[in-house]
Design an enzyme around this catalytic site. Structure first.
Site, PDB file in Angstrom:
ATOM      1  N   CYS A  10      20.030 -30.907  63.252  1.00 26.25           N
ATOM      2  CA  CYS A  10      18.596 -30.700  63.208  1.00 26.25           C
ATOM      3  C   CYS A  10      17.881 -32.031  62.947  1.00 26.25           C
ATOM      4  O   CYS A  10      18.231 -33.055  63.527  1.00 26.25           O
ATOM      5  CB  CYS A  10      18.283 -29.630  62.166  1.00 26.25           C
ATOM      6  SG  CYS A  10      16.638 -28.897  62.275  1.00 26.25           S
ATOM      7  N   THR A  11      16.907 -32.048  62.054  1.00 28.26           N
ATOM      8  CA  THR A  11      16.119 -33.254  61.809  1.00 28.26           C
ATOM      9  C   THR A  11      16.850 -34.284  60.967  1.00 28.26           C
ATOM     10  O   THR A  11      16.309 -35.364  60.695  1.00 28.26           O
ATOM     11  CB  THR A  11      14.784 -32.902  61.143  1.00 28.26           C
ATOM     12  OG1 THR A  11      15.032 -32.127  59.962  1.00 28.26           O
ATOM     13  CG2 THR A  11      13.897 -32.103  62.104  1.00 28.26           C
TER      14      THR A  11
END
Length: 225
Positions: free
Chosen positions: A103-104
């Protein structure tokens, strides 16, 4: 005998719990591997949904990792500007076989200078910011570029981890772990990608991210000019 003896997860406050626990459930089943939960200090690390995770080692006492994984979450804004976190990540990346994110978490890799010229992915809402760190965006659930593996948003962490297991140990172990976890998704709705979402649903979800997006971009601006 395993070529991944030491696997580490970089933890920080307000990480997304499933970014971390999804791949943890997979990678922890590698025979002979030791998993290290690493943070600036040992002890509780807050997740984005309430429960705490207990980091079992700190930066100074973490052994050299064969694989380091960086989850994402709202707390990336602070982690991206934390010198101790970035220095630890750079040191570990220099000796690791695999440098990875979910993800981030990709943006913490980016802030450490580890995505320059590297093909990568992240959560769909943040994908457009990858070039700010020199990354080459690829729309995929899991992206490999040399020793760097990046996973898309949240649940992609499970796919990312199974990809690593197949890469290192072969199809058999990956299948055995998948079966042991009964990872056979059949979601009751089919809207797990922006390409499948109606304009109304896309707008609703986008509005949820908007305040966080603005704060994130202010950090990116400070880091990249």
């Amino acid at each position: 005998m395993t070529r991944l003896r030491h696997i580490g997860f970089l933890l920080f406050d307000d990480l997304t719990q499933l970014d971390f626990t999804g791949p943890l459930q997979v990678l922890n089943r590698i025979p002979g591997a030791t998993v290290h939960l690493v943070a600036r200090q040992q002890g509780p690390v807050r997740t984005d949904c309430g429960p705490f995770i207990l980091a079992d080692t700190d930066f100074a006492n973490c052994p050299q990792l064969d694989l380091i994984c960086v989850p994402g979450g709202w707390g990336i804004d602070q982690a991206m500007e934390d010198d101790a976190t970035l220095d630890f990540l750079r040191r570990q990346a220099a000796g690791a076989q695999y440098v990875t994110s979910v993800c981030t978490g990709a943006f913490i890799l980016g802030a450490a200078g580890l995505l320059d010229g590297v093909k990568a992915t992240t959560h769909w809402r943040y994908h457009s910011a990858l070039p700010r760190f020199g990354a080459i965006p690829v729309q995929a659930r899991v992206v490999r570029d040399g020793s760097v593996f990046t996973g898309g948003g949240v649940t992609a962490g499970i796919d990312f981890a199974l990809t690593i297991v197949r890469e290192v140990f072969g199809e058999g172990l990956a299948q055995a772990i998948q079966l042991g976890l009964e990872y056979d998704p059949h979601p009751p709705v089919d809207c797990g990608s922006p390409t499948k979402a109606s304009p109304a649903i896309l707008d609703a979800v986008d509005s949820q991210f908007a305040p966080r997006w603005d704060a994130f971009l202010r950090v990116v601006d400070r880091l990249t000019g």
